[in-house]
Design a protein around this motif. Structure first.
Motif, PDB file in Angstrom:
ATOM      1  N   UNK A  33       0.769  -1.113   0.187  1.00  0.00           N
ATOM      2  CA  UNK A  33      -0.091   0.053   0.017  1.00  0.00           C
ATOM      3  C   UNK A  33       0.853   1.268  -0.202  1.00  0.00           C
ATOM      4  N   UNK A  34       1.872   1.319   0.624  1.00  0.00           N
ATOM      5  CA  UNK A  34       2.738   2.442   0.902  1.00  0.00           C
ATOM      6  C   UNK A  34       3.449   2.517  -0.457  1.00  0.00           C
ATOM      7  N   UNK A  35       4.116   1.678  -1.128  1.00  0.00           N
ATOM      8  CA  UNK A  35       4.841   1.877  -2.402  1.00  0.00           C
ATOM      9  C   UNK A  35       3.682   2.095  -3.610  1.00  0.00           C
ATOM     10  N   UNK A  36       2.198   1.808  -3.317  1.00  0.00           N
ATOM     11  CA  UNK A  36       1.300   2.049  -4.402  1.00  0.00           C
ATOM     12  C   UNK A  36       1.608   0.921  -5.601  1.00  0.00           C
ATOM     13  N   UNK A  37       1.902  -0.313  -5.169  1.00  0.00           N
ATOM     14  CA  UNK A  37       2.030  -1.290  -6.066  1.00  0.00           C
ATOM     15  C   UNK A  37       1.034  -1.739  -6.881  1.00  0.00           C
ATOM     16  N   UNK A  38       0.933  -1.394  -8.166  1.00  0.00           N
ATOM     17  CA  UNK A  38      -0.297  -1.813  -8.849  1.00  0.00           C
ATOM     18  C   UNK A  38      -0.965  -3.130  -8.649  1.00  0.00           C
TER      19      UNK A  38
END
Length: 372
Positions: A365-370
């Motif tokens: 979530x923190x890295x906004x991984x798709x």
């Protein structure tokens, strides 16, 4: 009652017949009894047959109960009675593949059966993982996994498995830091050089598995450094490493074990290690923290089996894994490569997986991984 009246009701006749001893039962059936009774010989014979039928049904029930209660233990005592298979859900040559092959060889020594390594690459490890999930819960199919096992459910819309519900932990094979590499022909000599070049040029980084440890470690570093570097995904660590060495891709994170050959041959240049302290085989490579970045990451490799596998079988596999990790030569090799092969129980590994899954969900979530 067939025109007969001998002074006994039908229930009385049956009850009296079924209470006879085995001797009388045999005598009645054979017709040799001299016993006197108000009941007709015909009904004594019927009662005897009812007693025999009841006894036969009881015997069958007791045998079935014994099989149910003792079957699991007997199966565990006989395990393994045929070769085992460890599915590696990635291509040959990566850290997971190399480690699993070394461990499988030693496990086979104490199990008394061959332990075959079966590479089932594809789908960012999902193909192999799903095959292991669909296998019988008998311990003969084992799954080798790494950090991505608990990360993929956070980055895939339909991973097809739940790490905690669909699998039972066996144990860790090892934990190890990762190394950040660039090709030997790249201009970067230090981490600071790479950061400066990434801020002024459009650079790329490779991974052999989206959502896997090489991807997550690199993405965490890039976020910490505030860099925008393009991901180039590959189907396996081998092809990804080849393109980094050739210069087609600028950077990659990998375990020392799987990349030591290219490093020793001079085709890769290490810039930093993800551990808190320097790694034994790379004493000249500083940590990220030494170079001013608050970043560390550990690669873990472990074994799991399908949920529902008997506890006795899991314990047998855990014991075999412990035998392998305690082998003097293998243990020394892992440590020489900067890895920690400390043995953990299935219960300890289960708690570790649960904690990792919670942490990786937050990281994704923190890295906004798709989520694809």
């Amino acid at each position: 009652m067939d025109g007969l009246d001998d002074g006994c009701s039908r229930d009385q006749r049956l009850r009296r017949g079924t209470e006879r001893s085995h001797r009388v039962l045999v005598d009645v059936i054979s017709g040799s009894t001299n016993e006197k009774s108000n009941c007709s010989k015909k009904y004594r014979r019927q009662a005897a047959m009812a007693h025999l039928s009841l006894g036969f049904k009881l015997d069958r029930f007791l045998v079935a109960a014994a099989l149910v209660l003792g079957g699991t233990s007997a199966a565990a005592d006989a395990f393994p009675s045929k070769p085992l298979r460890i599915i590696v859900p990635s291509a040959p040559g990566g850290a997971l593949d190399v480690t699993t092959r070394l461990v499988a060889q030693k496990m086979s020594e104490t199990l008394g059966q061959s332990v075959i390594v079966d590479n089932r690459a594809g789908g960012d490890t999902l193909i192999g993982t799903r095959q292991a999930k669909d296998a019988a819960a008998d311990g003969y199919t084992i799954l080798a996994q790494a950090n991505g096992f608990v990360t993929l459910p956070a980055v895939k819309r339909d991973p097809g498995y739940d790490p905690l519900k669909d699998f039972t932990p066996i144990g860790l094979m090892l934990r190890a830091p990762m190394v950040m590499y660039v090709g030997a022909d790249q201009p970067d000599r230090t981490l600071s050089d790479f950061v400066a070049r990434a801020k002024s040029h459009k650079l790329t980084y490779a991974t052999g598995s989206v959502g896997g440890p090489t991807h997550v470690a690199a993405a965490m570093f890039l976020q910490a450094a505030g860099l925008n570097v393009t991901l180039i995904p590959y189907k396996g660590a081998g092809p990804a490493m080849t393109d980094v060495i050739s210069g087609r891709v600028d950077m990659i994170f990998d375990g020392y074990m799987s990349s030591s050959g290219q490093l020793k041959s001079g085709r890769l240049r290490p810039l930093a290690v993800t551990s808190a302290t320097r790694v034994g085989p790379l004493p000249g490579v500083p940590t990220f923290q030494e170079q001013g970045m608050d970043f560390n990451y550990s690669l873990w490799l472990g074994l799991v089996a399908k949920s529902g596998t008997p506890k006795e079988v899991i314990q047998r596999l855990s014991d075999a894994l412990g035998y392998a990790l305690n082998n003097k030569n293998l243990n020394a090799r892992f440590q020489a490569e900067g890895s920690d092969p400390s043995f953990v129980t299935p219960e300890e590994f289960g708690r570790y997986l649960k904690n990792e899954m919670n942490q990786m969900a937050k990281v994704a979530g923190d890295l906004n991984l798709p989520k694809d």
